[in-house]
Motif scaffolding. Structure first.
Motif, PDB file in Angstrom:
ATOM      1  N   LYS A 131       1.017  78.705  37.200  1.00 38.71           N
ATOM      2  CA  LYS A 131       1.469  79.844  36.385  1.00 38.71           C
ATOM      3  C   LYS A 131       2.727  79.438  35.628  1.00 38.71           C
ATOM      4  CE  LYS A 131       2.803  84.672  36.728  1.00 38.71           C
ATOM      5  NZ  LYS A 131       3.209  85.768  37.592  1.00 38.71           N
ATOM      6  N   PRO A 157       4.099  85.924  23.555  1.00 41.68           N
ATOM      7  CA  PRO A 157       2.644  86.130  23.603  1.00 41.68           C
ATOM      8  C   PRO A 157       2.100  86.349  25.013  1.00 41.68           C
ATOM      9  CG  PRO A 157       3.187  83.887  22.916  1.00 41.68           C
ATOM     10  CD  PRO A 157       4.462  84.667  22.926  1.00 41.68           C
ATOM     11  N   SER A 204       3.785  74.341  17.080  1.00 46.13           N
ATOM     12  CA  SER A 204       4.998  74.985  16.553  1.00 46.13           C
ATOM     13  C   SER A 204       5.105  76.421  17.059  1.00 46.13           C
ATOM     14  CB  SER A 204       4.958  74.977  15.021  1.00 46.13           C
ATOM     15  OG  SER A 204       3.773  75.623  14.594  1.00 46.13           O
ATOM     16  N   THR A 205       4.025  76.915  17.672  1.00 43.47           N
ATOM     17  CA  THR A 205       4.090  78.271  18.216  1.00 43.47           C
ATOM     18  C   THR A 205       3.867  78.212  19.729  1.00 43.47           C
ATOM     19  OG1 THR A 205       1.738  78.515  17.855  1.00 43.47           O
ATOM     20  CG2 THR A 205       3.175  79.375  16.125  1.00 43.47           C
ATOM     21  N   ALA A 206       4.210  79.305  20.376  1.00 39.12           N
ATOM     22  CA  ALA A 206       3.981  79.372  21.824  1.00 39.12           C
ATOM     23  C   ALA A 206       2.505  79.659  22.068  1.00 39.12           C
ATOM     24  CB  ALA A 206       4.849  80.461  22.428  1.00 39.12           C
ATOM     25  N   ASN A 233       1.162  89.478  30.721  1.00 39.54           N
ATOM     26  CA  ASN A 233       1.115  89.041  32.119  1.00 39.54           C
ATOM     27  C   ASN A 233       2.453  89.225  32.819  1.00 39.54           C
ATOM     28  OD1 ASN A 233      -1.522  88.217  32.372  1.00 39.54           O
ATOM     29  ND2 ASN A 233      -1.132  86.157  31.606  1.00 39.54           N
ATOM     30  N   TYR A 234       3.459  89.714  32.096  1.00 37.44           N
ATOM     31  CA  TYR A 234       4.806  89.758  32.662  1.00 37.44           C
ATOM     32  C   TYR A 234       4.980  90.930  33.626  1.00 37.44           C
ATOM     33  CZ  TYR A 234       6.559  86.365  29.199  1.00 37.44           C
ATOM     34  OH  TYR A 234       6.793  85.258  28.436  1.00 37.44           O
ATOM     35  N   ASN A 283       3.152  78.851  31.596  1.00 38.24           N
ATOM     36  CA  ASN A 283       3.889  79.993  31.047  1.00 38.24           C
ATOM     37  C   ASN A 283       4.121  79.766  29.549  1.00 38.24           C
ATOM     38  OD1 ASN A 283       6.547  81.288  30.155  1.00 38.24           O
ATOM     39  ND2 ASN A 283       6.152  82.319  32.084  1.00 38.24           N
ATOM     40  N   ASP A 284       3.914  80.824  28.747  1.00 39.09           N
ATOM     41  CA  ASP A 284       3.989  80.641  27.296  1.00 39.09           C
ATOM     42  C   ASP A 284       5.409  80.396  26.803  1.00 39.09           C
ATOM     43  OD1 ASP A 284       4.023  83.514  28.178  1.00 39.09           O
ATOM     44  OD2 ASP A 284       4.822  83.724  26.153  1.00 39.09           O
ATOM     45  N   ASN A 285       6.427  80.922  27.545  1.00 36.51           N
ATOM     46  CA  ASN A 285       7.799  80.850  27.050  1.00 36.51           C
ATOM     47  C   ASN A 285       8.580  79.680  27.654  1.00 36.51           C
ATOM     48  OD1 ASN A 285      10.057  81.622  25.634  1.00 36.51           O
ATOM     49  ND2 ASN A 285      10.568  83.334  26.955  1.00 36.51           N
ATOM     50  N   PRO A 325      -0.452  81.016  24.037  1.00 36.07           N
ATOM     51  CA  PRO A 325      -0.562  81.970  25.150  1.00 36.07           C
ATOM     52  C   PRO A 325      -1.622  81.541  26.158  1.00 36.07           C
ATOM     53  CG  PRO A 325      -1.647  82.854  23.210  1.00 36.07           C
ATOM     54  CD  PRO A 325      -1.135  81.507  22.823  1.00 36.07           C
ATOM     55  N   MET A 365      -2.162  83.726  39.159  1.00 40.74           N
ATOM     56  CA  MET A 365      -1.982  83.262  37.777  1.00 40.74           C
ATOM     57  C   MET A 365      -2.182  84.366  36.745  1.00 40.74           C
ATOM     58  SD  MET A 365      -3.564  79.436  37.861  1.00 40.74           S
ATOM     59  CE  MET A 365      -3.222  79.047  36.157  1.00 40.74           C
ATOM     60  N   THR A 366      -3.217  85.162  36.911  1.00 41.48           N
ATOM     61  CA  THR A 366      -3.494  86.179  35.883  1.00 41.48           C
ATOM     62  C   THR A 366      -3.808  87.554  36.459  1.00 41.48           C
ATOM     63  OG1 THR A 366      -5.860  85.743  35.869  1.00 41.48           O
ATOM     64  CG2 THR A 366      -4.514  84.437  34.361  1.00 41.48           C
ATOM     65  N   LEU A 397      -2.111  81.848  29.314  1.00 40.63           N
ATOM     66  CA  LEU A 397      -2.637  82.755  30.338  1.00 40.63           C
ATOM     67  C   LEU A 397      -3.058  84.101  29.749  1.00 40.63           C
ATOM     68  CD1 LEU A 397      -0.104  81.917  33.179  1.00 40.63           C
ATOM     69  CD2 LEU A 397      -2.429  81.068  32.896  1.00 40.63           C
ATOM     70  N   VAL A 398      -3.113  84.167  28.432  1.00 47.04           N
ATOM     71  CA  VAL A 398      -3.491  85.425  27.784  1.00 47.04           C
ATOM     72  C   VAL A 398      -4.849  85.293  27.105  1.00 47.04           C
ATOM     73  CG1 VAL A 398      -2.869  87.045  25.949  1.00 47.04           C
ATOM     74  CG2 VAL A 398      -1.107  86.172  27.479  1.00 47.04           C
ATOM     75  N   PRO A 422       8.892  80.773  18.027  1.00 46.25           N
ATOM     76  CA  PRO A 422       8.782  80.962  19.474  1.00 46.25           C
ATOM     77  C   PRO A 422      10.114  80.813  20.216  1.00 46.25           C
ATOM     78  CG  PRO A 422       8.215  78.707  18.937  1.00 46.25           C
ATOM     79  CD  PRO A 422       8.622  79.359  17.648  1.00 46.25           C
TER      80      PRO A 422
END
Lengths: 298, 436
Positions: free
Chosen positions: A124, B251, A145-147, B255-256, A128-130, A149, A236-237, A151-152, B190
Motif C-alpha cells: 500500500k 488522485p 509527470s503526474t501522480a 482510499n484515504y 501510494n499515489d502521493n 493513481p 490495500m484497497t 490503488l484507484v 502532483p
C-alpha cells in the motif's frame, strides 16, 4: 446380557471422527443452517427464523456479487499463472547454483514468513499515489509527470494487488518445484542429451512433464489461498474504490462482520466455496492426468 | 470513522490540580468490574487513574479487552451473538452506540441528576438513544475545523491572482463553495494539492452527511426512508466530484482515511484540510510536521443553507444490561468522566464534554495564541455540531452509500445515478429489516 461392542476399527477411529466433527462438521453445519436464516449478529433471535431461499436468491441475483465473483476468478487466474512461471524460473535457477544453495533456498522463503497484513501495508505504501516509492521513482527518473493513481484505477489496483500476492507466494511454487527438480531422475535427461536434444527440448519434453504433478499440487494449494484472498486486498484497497477491487471475501467479510448480516454472508460464502471446489477438482484431475502420463499410479 | 486513532498531540493545557474524589471509602470492597476499553496511546493516559478509583472504593477493575473501536464493535456484536455480555463497562462511540440497543443499560437512574447536568447538553442528547442514556461522554469530543497554511494567504502574488480571478480578497474560506474554489486555485499537482478528503467507509459518509445538512438537507426522513437523494445531496456530492475532476485533491484520495489526511497536511503538500482537534498539536510540532508555525485554524465553512458543517462524535463509557453490580460500574464510569479525568484527557489535546472543563482549558490556553486559535475554532464549530442519525443502520447503510459516492467521484456514474442507486440500496435495506 452381553454389551454391544463396537468393532475395534471404529473404536480406534472414533477420536478422529469426534475431533473432526467438533472442529469441522459442527461449525460447517451451523454456518450452513444460518445461511437459511436472516441471522443478524446483534439480534440473536433472528437465528431461529428460517427465510430460505431468500439469502441465496438475493446473492445469486446481485450483480455486485457476480462482479466480485468474476474478479476473484480473474485474480486467481493471473496470480496463479504468474506465480507458476516465476516460481518455475526461480527453481530452475536455484537448482543450478553450486555454492550457497541452502542460503538461497532460505532467502527464497522470506516473503512467506511475513503476515499478509504486513505485506498489504508494505505494498500500500509502495503504490501510494502521493508518497509511494513507485510514483516517486517514476517521477524522479522522468518517466511520469503526474501522480499515477495505482490503488484507484481498477486495472492498476488489481495489478498492485497481484504484485503483492506474487511477491509473497511465488516461493510456494519455487519450493515445491525445486523439490520436484531434486527428485528428477537423471537417466532420461542423459538419454535425451545422448539423443541430441537441445536444452529447450530436454526441458520441454523431459523435465517439465516430470514437474507437472508438483506444479498442479502447488496450484491446488494456492488456488484455495487466492480464492479466499482477503487480508492483502482489505489492507490495500478494502475492495474499493467504488467496488473496483471488490473480491468475494472482502464483500463477505464486510457483510458478516461490519454489517453483522451473518446469515446473508454465510449464504454468499457457501456459493463462493463452489469456486474453490471447482478449482481444486480441476487441478486434481490435471494432476491425475499428469501422473498417468508419467506412468505413476493414481 | 472519526479520529479513533489520530496521531500524536501536543499538550494544550498544562498544570492540573486534582480535587479529591467524592466516593465513599471502600464502598465496593471485594467487587471486580470487568471492562472492555478502547486502546491506543491517546486514550490510555486516563486509565492510569483507575488505580485511584480502586483505592478509594476497594473494588478492582479487570480490563478484559483493549482494542480500537472497529475491533470493539465486532467484539460487542460477537458478544451479543454468543450471549457473553456479563462484563460491565465498555467503551462506546456515538457513531456506533445505536447499533447495540439491548446491550447497554440506561445510565440515568444510576447517576445523580447534577452529574448529568454538568455535561454539554448537546453531548448528552446525542448519547441518549430511544430515551435511554446509553453512554457518559469522556473528554474525546470530535468535530472538524479547517486547518490551512497561513503562508498561502500572506503571499501577495496569490492574493493578487485571486482578486483578479474572483474580485474578492484572499482569506480563509467561509463557505464550502469558496473552499472548493480556493482548493482548485492553490492546487499544483502532483507536488501540491488544494485539499484532500477521506474517501471511504464511514469517513466519507460522515463528510457527505455534514455537507448535506449544511446545504439544508438531511440523510433520512423521520420514518427512516432515505432522504439524501435530493438537490442538497446532489450539491454535496458534486462538491467532491468537482475537486476530484479538477485535480485539486490527490488522485488516491478515495482510499484515504484519517491518518493519510493528517500525515498529508503535515507533509506540507496540502493547502486546506478539514480535520479533527486531535491533530492540532501534531500539525504545529516542528519535529513531526513541515507546516509547524504556519498553521491557521478556522471554524468549519458553511454550506449553501448558511449552516456550518459539524459532523460530530464522541467517545464514552457504557454499562451492560447484564452487569452484576451496576452501581460499582456507574461509579467507575462517573469517575472516568468527572472533571479531573476530563482535565487530564483534554490536557493532551482532545476536546472535553463537560461545560466547566471547556471554560477551564480556554482559560489555561489564553497565553498561547495557537492554542487559543485552535480552541476558538473548535468551540465555534462545536456550537452547531450534529451527531450521526440515531439509527442502528447508520454503519450498514453507510456501507451501501460510500461505494456509490466513490463511483460518482471517480466518474463511473453520474451524481444523479450514484445517489439514486445508493438511495435504492438503503431503501431495500430498511425494508428488509422491517424499519418501515
Amino acid at each position: 446380557m452381553t454389551r454391544a461392542k463396537l468393532p475395534p476399527w471404529l473404536l480406534l477411529l472414533m477420536p478422529a471422527f469426534l475431533i473432526l466433527a467438533a472442529v469441522v462438521l459442527v461449525p460447517l453445519l451451523l454456518s450452513l443452517y444460518s445461511s437459511f436464516t436472516p441471522y443478524h449478529l446483534t439480534r440473536p433471535e433472528t437465528l431461529w427464523k428460517i427465510n430460505f431461499p431468500f439469502n441465496y436468491e438475493k446473492a445469486l441475483t446481485d450483480l455486485g456479487f457476480w462482479k466480485a465473483f468474476g474478479r476473484t476468478v480473474l485474480l486467481l487466474t493471473i496470480a496463479l499463472n504468474l506465480e507458476m512461471l516465476l516460481g518455475l524460473g526461480l527453481a530452475l535457477m536455484v537448482s543450478k547454483v553450486q555454492r550457497g544453495q541452502r542460503t538461497l533456498r532460505t532467502m527464497m522463503m522470506f516473503p512467506m514468513m511475513f503476515s499478509p497484513i504486513l505485506v498489504g501495508f508494505m505494498f500500500k505504501f509502495i503504490f501510494n499515489d502521493n508518497v509511494g516509492l513507485v510514483n516517486n521513482a517514476l517521477q524522479s527518473m522522468g518517466l511520469a509527470s503526474t501522480a499515477i493513481p495505482w490503488l484507484v484505477d481498477g486495472n492498476l489496483a488489481l495489478f498492485a494487488i497481484i504484485c503483492a500476492e506474487v511477491w509473497m507466494s511465488t516461493s510456494v511454487f519455487a519450493i515445491l518445484i525445486l523439490a520436484g527438480l531434486y527428485a528428477l531422475p537423471q537417466d532420461p535427461l542423459e538419454a535425451a542429451k545422448v539423443d541430441g536434444c537441445t536444452p529447450w527440448q530436454s526441458f520441454r519434453y523431459v523435465t517439465l512433464p516430470f514437474l507437472m504433478p508438483f506444479i498442479y499440487i502447488a496450484m491446488a494449494i494456492r488456488s484455495l489461498d487466492v480464492a479466499r484472498a482477503y487480508d492483502i486486498v482489505q489492507v490495500m484497497t478494502g475492495g474499493g474504490p467504488a467496488k473496483r477491487t471488490e473480491l468475494l471475501w472482502t464483500m463477505i467479510g464486510r457483510t458478516g462482520y461490519v454489517d453483522a448480516r451473518m446469515g446473508y454472508a454465510n449464504a454468499m460464502g457457501y456459493i463462493a466455496i463452489l469456486l474453490s471446489i471447482a478449482f481444486t477438482v480441476y487441478f486434481f484431475l490435471k494432476l491425475q492426468r499428469a501422473r498417468r502420463e508419467l506412468g505413476m499410479e493414481d | 470513522m472519526k479520529n479513533y486513532a489520530a496521531g500524536s498531540v501536543l499538550a494544550l493545557v498544562a498544570g492540573l490540580g486534582f480535587a479529591p474524589m467524592a466516593m465513599a471509602e471502600g464502598e465496593f470492597a471485594g467487587v471486580t468490574v470487568e471492562a472492555k476499553l478502547i486502546g491506543g496511546q491517546q486514550y490510555e493516559a486516563l486509565y492510569s487513574r483507575i488505580a485511584d478509583w480502586e483505592k478509594a472504593t476497594g473494588a478492582k477493575v479487570k480490563i478484559i479487552s483493549q482494542k480500537n473501536h472497529f475491533e470493539l464493535d465486532k467484539e460487542y456484536k460477537a458478544d451479543i451473538a454468543a450471549g457473553t455480555t456479563g462484563w460491565c463497562v465498555g467503551s462506546n462511540h456515538s457513531s456506533f452506540s445505536s447499533q447495540y440497543p439491548a446491550l447497554f443499560t440506561d445510565l440515568t437512574p444510576l447517576l445523580a441528576a447534577d452529574t448529568i447536568a454538568a455535561f454539554v447538553p448537546s453531548n448528552i442528547s446525542a448519547a441518549t438513544i430511544d430515551g435511554k442514556l446509553a453512554m457518559l461522554p469522556r473528554a474525546q469530543f470530535d468535530v472538524s475545523a479547517l486547518y490551512y497554511q497561513k503562508s498561502l494567504y500572506a503571499d501577495p502574488a496569490k492574493a493578487e491572482a485571486w482578486k483578479a480571478q474572483t474580485g474578492k480578497d484572499l482569506a480563509p474560506p467561509e463557505t464550502w463553495d469558496e473552499f472548493r474554489d480556493q482548493a482548485i486555485f492553490f492546487a499544483d499537482p502532483p507536488n501540491f494539492y488544494g485539499t484532500q478528503y477521506a474517501g471511504k467507509d464511514e469517513a466519507i459518509n460522515g463528510r457527505f452527511y455534514e455537507l448535506v445538512v449544511a446545504n439544508g438537507g438531511k440523510m433520512f426522513n423521520d420514518d427512516w426512508t432515505p432522504a439524501f437523494n435530493s438537490p442538497e445531496g446532489k450539491e454535496a456530492l458534486q462538491w467532491f466530484v468537482d475537486l476530484y475532476k479538477a485535480g485539486a485533491v490527490p488522485p488516491g484520495t478515495t482510499n484515504y482515511l484519517w491518518d493519510d489526511l493528517g500525515n498529508g497536511f503535515a507533509s506540507g503538500t496540502i493547502a486546506l484540510n478539514l480535520d479533527w482537534p486531535g491533530w492540532s498539536g501534531f500539525f504545529n510540532d516542528p519535529a513531526a510536521s513541515k507546516v509547524a508555525g504556519n498553521v491557521g485554524v478556522a471554524p468549519a465553512p458553511k454550506g449553501s443553507a448558511g449552516i456550518r458543517t459539524g459532523w460530530s462524535g464522541f467517545h464514552g463509557f457504557s454499562i451492560t444490561e447484564s452487569c452484576a453490580n451496576k452501581e460499582a460500574a456507574a461509579s467507575l464510569v462517573d469517575f472516568l468522566t468527572n472533571e479531573d479525568s476530563q482535565k487530564l484527557e483534554s490536557a493532551a489535546g482532545p476536546l472535553p464534554s463537560r461545560t466547566a472543563v471547556w471554560e477551564y482549558i480556554i482559560e489555561q490556553a489564553k497565553d498561547d495564541p495557537y492554542k487559543s486559535e485552535v480552541l476558538a475554532a473548535f468551540q465555534e464549530t462545536a456550537k452547531t455540531a450534529v451527531p450521526v442519525p440515531p439509527t442502528p443502520y447508520w454503519i450498514e447503510s453507510g456501507n451501501l452509500i460510500f461505494p456509490e459516492l466513490q463511483a460518482a467521484i471517480l466518474g463511473d456514474k453520474t451524481v444523479d445515478q450514484a445517489l439514486q442507486d445508493a438511495s435504492d440500496a438503503v431503501d431495500e435495506l430498511m425494508r428488509e429489516n422491517g424499519v418501515y
